[in-house]
Structure formats: structure tokens, C-alpha cells
Design a protein around this motif. Sequence first.
Motif, PDB file in Angstrom:
ATOM      1  N   ARG A   1     -15.190   7.971 -20.880  1.00 17.31           N
ATOM      2  CA  ARG A   1     -15.152   6.754 -21.688  1.00 17.31           C
ATOM      3  C   ARG A   1     -16.169   6.812 -22.830  1.00 17.31           C
ATOM      4  N   SER A   2     -17.322   7.415 -22.567  1.00 13.48           N
ATOM      5  CA  SER A   2     -18.341   7.558 -23.610  1.00 13.48           C
ATOM      6  C   SER A   2     -17.837   8.457 -24.737  1.00 13.48           C
ATOM      7  N   ALA A   3     -17.155   9.543 -24.381  1.00 17.48           N
ATOM      8  CA  ALA A   3     -16.618  10.448 -25.398  1.00 17.48           C
ATOM      9  C   ALA A   3     -15.529   9.759 -26.227  1.00 17.48           C
ATOM     10  N   ILE A   4     -14.716   8.946 -25.551  1.00 17.21           N
ATOM     11  CA  ILE A   4     -13.647   8.222 -26.252  1.00 17.21           C
ATOM     12  C   ILE A   4     -14.236   7.258 -27.277  1.00 17.21           C
ATOM     13  N   GLU A   5     -15.322   6.583 -26.922  1.00 21.50           N
ATOM     14  CA  GLU A   5     -15.964   5.642 -27.855  1.00 21.50           C
ATOM     15  C   GLU A   5     -16.525   6.372 -29.073  1.00 21.50           C
ATOM     16  N   GLN A   6     -17.028   7.583 -28.870  1.00 26.21           N
ATOM     17  CA  GLN A   6     -17.566   8.346 -29.997  1.00 26.21           C
ATOM     18  C   GLN A   6     -16.464   8.791 -30.965  1.00 26.21           C
TER      19      GLN A   6
ATOM     20  N   ALA B   1       0.822  -1.214   0.000  1.00 22.60           N
ATOM     21  CA  ALA B   1       0.000   0.000   0.000  1.00 22.60           C
ATOM     22  C   ALA B   1       0.856   1.265   0.000  1.00 22.60           C
ATOM     23  N   HIS B   2       1.968   1.260   0.733  1.00 23.04           N
ATOM     24  CA  HIS B   2       2.833   2.444   0.785  1.00 23.04           C
ATOM     25  C   HIS B   2       3.450   2.725  -0.583  1.00 23.04           C
ATOM     26  N   ALA B   3       3.849   1.669  -1.285  1.00 23.70           N
ATOM     27  CA  ALA B   3       4.409   1.860  -2.629  1.00 23.70           C
ATOM     28  C   ALA B   3       3.366   2.447  -3.562  1.00 23.70           C
ATOM     29  N   ARG B   4       2.124   1.974  -3.442  1.00 24.97           N
ATOM     30  CA  ARG B   4       1.057   2.516  -4.297  1.00 24.97           C
ATOM     31  C   ARG B   4       0.843   3.999  -4.035  1.00 24.97           C
ATOM     32  N   ARG B   5       0.898   4.404  -2.764  1.00 23.13           N
ATOM     33  CA  ARG B   5       0.702   5.825  -2.442  1.00 23.13           C
ATOM     34  C   ARG B   5       1.833   6.687  -3.019  1.00 23.13           C
ATOM     35  N   LEU B   6       3.044   6.173  -2.980  1.00 19.38           N
ATOM     36  CA  LEU B   6       4.162   6.930  -3.553  1.00 19.38           C
ATOM     37  C   LEU B   6       4.013   7.051  -5.065  1.00 19.38           C
ATOM     38  N   LEU B   7       3.579   5.984  -5.704  1.00 21.40           N
ATOM     39  CA  LEU B   7       3.350   6.050  -7.156  1.00 21.40           C
ATOM     40  C   LEU B   7       2.230   7.044  -7.480  1.00 21.40           C
ATOM     41  N   GLN B   8       1.191   7.056  -6.660  1.00 19.54           N
ATOM     42  CA  GLN B   8       0.086   7.999  -6.884  1.00 19.54           C
ATOM     43  C   GLN B   8       0.556   9.449  -6.791  1.00 19.54           C
ATOM     44  N   SER B   9       1.576   9.685  -5.965  1.00 16.97           N
ATOM     45  CA  SER B   9       2.077  11.054  -5.806  1.00 16.97           C
ATOM     46  C   SER B   9       2.822  11.534  -7.051  1.00 16.97           C
ATOM     47  N   LEU B  10       3.105  10.620  -7.967  1.00 21.64           N
ATOM     48  CA  LEU B  10       3.798  10.977  -9.208  1.00 21.64           C
ATOM     49  C   LEU B  10       2.839  11.193 -10.373  1.00 21.64           C
ATOM     50  N   VAL B  11       1.550  11.043 -10.138  1.00 22.79           N
ATOM     51  CA  VAL B  11       0.552  11.161 -11.196  1.00 22.79           C
ATOM     52  C   VAL B  11      -0.359  12.348 -10.910  1.00 22.79           C
ATOM     53  N   LEU B  12      -0.477  13.235 -11.879  1.00 24.35           N
ATOM     54  CA  LEU B  12      -1.348  14.400 -11.710  1.00 24.35           C
ATOM     55  C   LEU B  12      -2.818  13.976 -11.750  1.00 24.35           C
ATOM     56  N   PRO B  13      -3.660  14.589 -10.937  1.00 28.23           N
ATOM     57  CA  PRO B  13      -5.085  14.231 -10.958  1.00 28.23           C
ATOM     58  C   PRO B  13      -5.798  14.815 -12.175  1.00 28.23           C
ATOM     59  N   VAL B  14      -6.771  14.061 -12.659  1.00 33.00           N
ATOM     60  CA  VAL B  14      -7.605  14.515 -13.771  1.00 33.00           C
ATOM     61  C   VAL B  14      -9.046  14.541 -13.295  1.00 33.00           C
ATOM     62  N   ALA B  15      -9.695  15.676 -13.469  1.00 31.08           N
ATOM     63  CA  ALA B  15     -11.065  15.831 -12.973  1.00 31.08           C
ATOM     64  C   ALA B  15     -12.055  15.197 -13.946  1.00 31.08           C
ATOM     65  N   GLY B  16     -13.316  15.170 -13.543  1.00 33.28           N
ATOM     66  CA  GLY B  16     -14.369  14.706 -14.445  1.00 33.28           C
ATOM     67  C   GLY B  16     -14.813  13.299 -14.183  1.00 33.28           C
ATOM     68  N   ASP B  17     -15.999  13.004 -14.718  1.00 35.63           N
ATOM     69  CA  ASP B  17     -16.612  11.693 -14.509  1.00 35.63           C
ATOM     70  C   ASP B  17     -16.007  10.664 -15.454  1.00 35.63           C
ATOM     71  N   GLU B  18     -15.681   9.499 -14.913  1.00 39.07           N
ATOM     72  CA  GLU B  18     -15.055   8.442 -15.698  1.00 39.07           C
ATOM     73  C   GLU B  18     -15.976   7.957 -16.809  1.00 39.07           C
ATOM     74  N   ALA B  19     -17.234   7.753 -16.497  1.00 35.01           N
ATOM     75  CA  ALA B  19     -18.177   7.243 -17.494  1.00 35.01           C
ATOM     76  C   ALA B  19     -18.328   8.219 -18.663  1.00 35.01           C
ATOM     77  N   THR B  20     -18.409   9.522 -18.363  1.00 35.15           N
ATOM     78  CA  THR B  20     -18.521  10.538 -19.413  1.00 35.15           C
ATOM     79  C   THR B  20     -17.298  10.519 -20.327  1.00 35.15           C
TER      80      THR B  20
END
Length: 516
Positions: free
Chosen positions: A368-373, A347-366
Motif C-alpha cells: 500500500r505504501s508503494a501504491i501511494e508513492q 463460510a463454505h461459499a467464501r472458501r470456494l471463492l478463495q480457491s479461485l483467487v491466486l495468492p500474492v506474497a508480500g506485506d500488505e503495508a509495504t
Amino acid sequence: MRRQDIQLLALARQGDAAARSEAGRRYLVGGDGFPRHVATGMEYLSHPSVRDRIETARTIAESLPLQDLLQLQQDEALRKAAGAGSLLAQFKLGVWLCLQHSRVDAGLSWLEAAATGGHVEARQAVAALRQARAADALAAMLRAVSGSAAVDVAQVATMAARQAREGGSLDLLLDCVHVALLLAPRLTHGLSDLVVAAVLLAEREGSELRGLLPEQVEASLEMAIARGERDAACLLGRALCGIVHSGLAPARLATGSNMRKGVALLLRSADGGRDDAWLDLYAMHSDHRLSVSNPQLARFFLEKAATLGQAEAQRKLGALALRAATTLAESEQAIGWLHAAAAQDDAHARRLLQSLVLPVAGDEATARSAIEQLRQSDPWLTMRLTLARDFGLTKLEALSVDPAEGRRPWGLLVGRNPFITQARLSAPRAVPALTAQAAQNLARAASFFEQSRGDSNAFEGDLRRRSVRQRRAFERLGLSEDLFFAEASSTQLESFRLGPKWAFRAKKPLELALAS
């Protein structure tokens, strides 16, 4: 051999059941012209013509001491003889049940039956039980019969402990070993093995090691170490170094501390294949307060443990390497170790990896739907938007990254942006894959871009053309850029590229990762 003895054997070979029984008895006890030879006696008594008789069970149970009966697996004959009224068999069975279950009440009824019938040693055992306190009753009873020719109490107690070890019951094993140590005149290799087995079982279960004295445990571990037992070396090494592991207090395993001897035993254990001992060596040598402190050796031991697949070592090595990283190659290597630890659910390794990734806002389903279109009309943009959301990429990174060249086992390397002149904005950045789905999407994108490299250059064009196509697609579908792209200043992005700056931002999770 006398004539009558020869005649007895001849009758036995001819099928006379009575002769077989008598010949078997004489071989078991020795005498009446027969040498004592247990194997031959059991061969006669195990013949189908006599083996199921009560008389045969009595002969076996009364002729052999209890330890031999158990070694020959004649428990059933002992029970059958005891049930048939044999006082000696009742006495032996009573003693065995008491030892086997480490409780007086388990065999008391048989001892009382033998005592009532007039068996002298059974009477002594019952008398000792009545005079002793409840906590000392078993030991008192066993001491009372310790001189019996029918039972080698120390040997039988050891056999009971072995049976408890095979059954995997720690409480029963500890009780049996405790009794065996009380009765044995000295510590034997067999007893030391049982003590070590009890300690290892307590370590696995995270249980206390009750009933055994520290000097008994230490002597048993020393004896096992002399025979080359790596587990014993690890256990005693930890105890001498003062390391608490799985709830086992060092004071329960050793009478004192000896840091240098403990480290030597840990090194011996680790070299023998006990991989977790490398981490203990790292802990000892990385602590500047200890006399064995040695930062260079500590790093070597940590790398050794990480290479052998220890998740904790991989996480700590990755964290230390990332904290000190000043080059892209160092960052990549550090992320690789953290990714390996996270793959083992650290779990600690996962948290450190998460600290290297910028957050992206917005709904996941929306998203994915746009990507399919978009998939049919612009597969290249579809791939870039998928990666942007999975890896927290900025718009510039998403539109310029080359998935085929940037794919790594641990995630994505966003290479130097050829369309940006400012060094702080165009410098490469390593981004880990936080999920298996992100890694799969990256693999698909890398394969797609590799196969369509010529078409991609013609279709996508330069960054300006890609940006125009992306903007028009978003306007057509009514999409917001923050649904796919992360927002970050040049200062924030630089903190992902330099270890000391990242360490300042991720101070809390970093401290936890190194301390746990």
C-alpha cells in the motif's frame, strides 16, 4: 320485570351505590327477576362509585366462573376477593395459579386456605394432592376439581397455555399444553394451535419437545394443515420424510414415515411461502437412494431456493454449476451464486471463492505504501497494481486487463489478452472479489479507466510500453514483482477456467460445501 326490580334499577341509575352493586350482581348470576347478562352486570360494577369496593371484587369473583374472570381480565378482582377472605375466590385463584405456572406449589397456599375455611372442592383438591405422587400431583388435583361449576379446568388450562405462548417460555408452554391435553375431552383447533406453536418454538430454540406424545403432535399438525397452515405442513412434511431439523427428531412429531405424503406437504409449504422447504425438497429429490429421487426436479427446487435468497441453496447451486462449468458464461453464473451466498456470511461459499483467487506474497503495508508513492506519477499503473493484489492477477493479466469492461457484480472478468497469441495463456478468467474493499477498489478503477479512456491509450500504450513503465517504477522504488503479481503456470490458470479441473483442485472445500 317486577316492580321492586324496576325500583332497584331506578335507584342504580340515580346513583345509589348499593343499588348499583345489587343490580350488577343479579345481572352476573341471573335470577331474582333479572336475566343473566354479564356485560350489563360488569357495566354496573365498573362504575367509579363501586368498582374499588371490596364487596364489588367479591361479587365479581364469586359470581363468574374462573374462565369468564380470566377472559374479562378480572384477575385483580379475584386476588382482592381472595385476600378479603372469600373461600370461593381463594379456590379459583389457587387453581389458576397452579395452572398458570404449571406447579402445584404456586397456588397451594390459597387452596389450603379455602379448604381450612370449609370449601368442599378445595378440600377435595388438597386431599388429591396429598395422596398423589409428586410427579402426578398437578394432574391429580385438577382431576379432583374437574367437575366443579366454578372452574372449567380444560378451558382454563388452555388459557394458561395461551398465556405461556405469549410469554415465549417453551418449558412453561409445554407443561401447560400437556395439562390441557390431559384434561380436554378431545383435540380442539385452539389446542392444536398451541401444540404447533410449541413445536415451532422448539424448532427456533433448537430444544427438545418433551411431554407431548407423537400422536398428539401429528394430529395437531394435521388439524392445522387442514386450515392451510404452511408451517404445520413444513413440520409434518419433514417428520414424514425423516428429516432432522434444529434438533427435532421426526419420531417426536409423527408416528411413522411416509415419504410421498411428506414431499407433498413440503411442496405445499414451500408454495405457501416457506422458502426453506425448497431446500428440503432438493435434499429428498437429489438422494438417489430414495423412492422420490428425481435429479431434474432436485435442480429446479435448488434454483427456486437460491432465487428466493437461501444462502445454503445459493452456495450449493454455485458449487454444482462451477463444478460442471465448461464455458465462461457458466463460470460467471456459478461465481455469482457463490458470491451471493458469501454476502450472507456463508463460510463454505467464501472458501470456494478463495480457491479461485491466486495468492500474492508480500506485506500488505509495504504494498500500500508503494501504491501511494506511485499514485501521482502514474495513476493507471497504481490502479492496475491495486487490482493485481486484490484479485491475485498475474503480471500479464494485471497489465492487460480492462477494469471498465471486466467489472462484474461479483468481481472481475479478466478478458482475453489481445497481446498474447497462445490461447491457453490469453483465455479470459473470472476472479471473484473476496472483500468489500476489493470490490470498492474495482469500482474506482472501472470509473477511472472509463473516464480517461482516450488519455489511457495515449499514456499507457501497448503491453510492451506498460511493462517498461512498470519495470522502471519498480526499479526506482526498489520493489519486487512478487509483492503485486501472482505466479501461475498455464496449467494452473486453465484449471480456473474449466469446472472439472477446478473441482479436482478444490476437492475438499467442494465436498464440504455440498455436504453441509
